[in-house]
Design an enzyme around this catalytic site. Structure first.
Site, mmCIF file in Angstrom:
data_model
loop_
_atom_site.group_PDB
_atom_site.id
_atom_site.type_symbol
_atom_site.label_atom_id
_atom_site.label_comp_id
_atom_site.label_asym_id
_atom_site.label_seq_id
_atom_site.Cartn_x
_atom_site.Cartn_y
_atom_site.Cartn_z
ATOM 1 N N LYS A 76 72.169 104.437 87.095
ATOM 2 C CA LYS A 76 70.972 103.905 87.725
ATOM 3 C C LYS A 76 71.326 103.473 89.146
ATOM 4 C CE LYS A 76 67.572 100.194 86.817
ATOM 5 N NZ LYS A 76 67.221 99.152 85.823
ATOM 6 N N SER A 154 62.923 99.503 83.834
ATOM 7 C CA SER A 154 63.054 100.141 85.128
ATOM 8 C C SER A 154 64.089 101.266 85.154
ATOM 9 C CB SER A 154 63.460 99.085 86.169
ATOM 10 O OG SER A 154 64.727 98.495 85.856
ATOM 11 N N SER A 178 64.621 96.501 80.768
ATOM 12 C CA SER A 178 64.689 97.728 81.551
ATOM 13 C C SER A 178 65.525 98.851 80.952
ATOM 14 C CB SER A 178 65.193 97.419 82.962
ATOM 15 O OG SER A 178 64.217 96.730 83.697
#
Length: 448
Positions: A76, A154, A178
């Site tokens: 990420k 996320s 997330s």
């Protein structure tokens, strides 16, 4: 490829494939499927090729670094990877200087031979559970080819890269859900460990006392392996499920599940019951009290994110932030000091209460998200629905984050409409190895 980490290890061990061949197949798949910019913010091809060549030579010499050697992974874009810009999915950081060093977690896993493919998209500054981001684009949820649905956030891109079969593992961050939300929406396993179990050095913060790093994988066994390689602890075998009691939190703490999600959840309870596990519906006091704090005073992520982004919010650059994310930051900044004090001071006592209220062989069980993945277009067009849906999607996951409860989201099966449903197992802080062992046993049951 849809392979587990252990599958790659066995293929390398038997000489059926080399890490370099796997890497070539990964990039070929990414290019064939198209539009990787919606999943990746950067592909680190040269770095990956160097690592794959070195791993191939180690395997040929019968000197692998361990079970992760040669296995591809994505990161990420909150993790520093030397030579790349850590954009956090924001225009504000698009022109930032490239990182000069790797995040500690990147360093640890690459030191064991993992091959970093690239960095993945996310909700801007990791501050939404939906995964929608106009810059650099939102990856479409791979589970539905007919309707464009949100990937969950996320950690949207890391989840999509695994769900698409490009890599067996995507590293994400989890502050309020997330990792767990995209895992639930994309039929993956997502693990949020206890705070501090994995290093967050070199990981861009959102709310430092809540931020955790963790994997998105296909099976709990892979999460166990990664955990063991990072901590040196072995996952504790669960033993018979009849030795366990699964606590379904009653009361108002959890969001009311949609009929589709509730039907899948009831099926999970029935399977566990048939396996001899104890099922108990009872009020979990720390969940109820945490929900009340959120309703009456606000959330800890709002308090801490405001501090992290204080300088940005006071600068002209703030105009570049997605207005929906900017609105969340402003709401956090508007919290009164008295509310902030309550939010911060009540956390430690409630986390201690959560630990005391769960016996050694008890674990919480509940739907990860109260709905299946909604369609993307209405959320992109309607700011009010965006805000409402974001709150609903994160409602259940935020409770355990505040209480520092390690949590696994497991694929529970499809709803009647074919969309994935996730269920969460949560336990007291520090019981990560026990939770992972239990998660393996529960997933084995659900896969039958």
């Amino acid at each position: 490829m849809n392979m587990r980490i252990v599958d790659f290890h066995h293929a390398f061990e038997r000489g059926e494939r080399t890490p370099l061949e796997v890497l070539e197949a990964v990039f070929a798949s990414i290019e064939k499927d198209g539009a990787p910019e919606h999943v990746f913010t950067a592909l680190t091809r040269e770095r990956a090729e160097r690592a794959a060549r070195a791993s191939t030579e180690r395997w040929r010499s019968n000197k692998p670094l361990g079970p992760l050697d040669g296995v591809p992974i994505v990161w990420k874009d909150v993790f520093d990877v030397a030579g790349t810009v850590t954009t956090c999915g924001s225009r504000v950081r698009a022109q930032a200087a490239p990182a000069t060093a790797d995040a500690e977690l990147v360093r640890q896993l690459e030191a064991q031979g993992m091959v970093s493919i690239g960095k993945t998209t996310l909700s801007e500054f990791a501050y939404s559970g939906l995964g929608i981001n106009p810059y650099p684009g939102t990856p479409r949820n791979p589970v539905d080819q007919a309707v464009a649905r949100i990937p969950g956030g996320s950690s949207s891109g890391s989840a999509a890269a695994v769900a698409l079969g490009w890599v067996p593992c995507g590293m994400g961050s989890d502050t309020s859900g997330s990792i767990r939300v995209p895992a639930a929406f994309q039929a993956l396993v997502g693990f949020k460990p206890s705070h501090g179990r994995y290093s967050t050095q070199g990981m861009y913060p959102l709310a430092p006392s809540l931020d955790t790093a963790g994997p998105l994988v296909r099976e709990v066994a892979d999460a166990c392996l990664l955990d063991e390689m990072l901590t040196g602890q072995t996952c504790e075998p669960a033993g018979p499920l009849s030795n366990w009691r699964f606590i379904v939190p009653a009361g108002r703490a959890l969001a009311q599940a949609s009929p589709a999600v509730q039907a899948v959840f009831e099926d999970v309870l029935a399977r566990l019951s048939r396996a001899g596990a104890g099922i108990e519906h009872r009020e979990f006091a720390s969940f109820e009290l945490t929900r009340r704090i959120f309703e009456e005073h606000g959330t800890l992520v709002a308090v801490e994110a405001t501090r992290v982004h204080e300088a940005l919010m006071a600068s002209p650059e703030f105009l570049k932030v997605d207005p929906r994310i900017a609105a969340r930051m402003r709401r956090g900044a508007s919290l009164a000091q008295a509310d902030r004090d309550v939010i911060e001071t009540r956390r430690a006592p409630l986390a201690a209460m959560a630990g005391k209220d769960l016996a050694e062989r008890e674990v919480l069980l509940y739907p990860t998200v109260s709905m299946t993945a909604p369609a993307m277009a209405p959320l992109e067009k309607d700011d009010e629905w965006f805000a409402q849906c974001n709150l609903q999607v994160l409602h259940n996951t935020m409770l355990g984050s505040y209480l520092d409860m390690p949590t696994l989201s497991l694929p529970a099966g499809p709803a009647d409409d074919g969309l994935p449903v996730g269920v969460s197992l949560s336990t007291a802080s520090g019981r990560d190895a026990r939770l992972l062992g239990l998660g393996e046993a529960v997933q084995e049951l659900l896969l039958r």
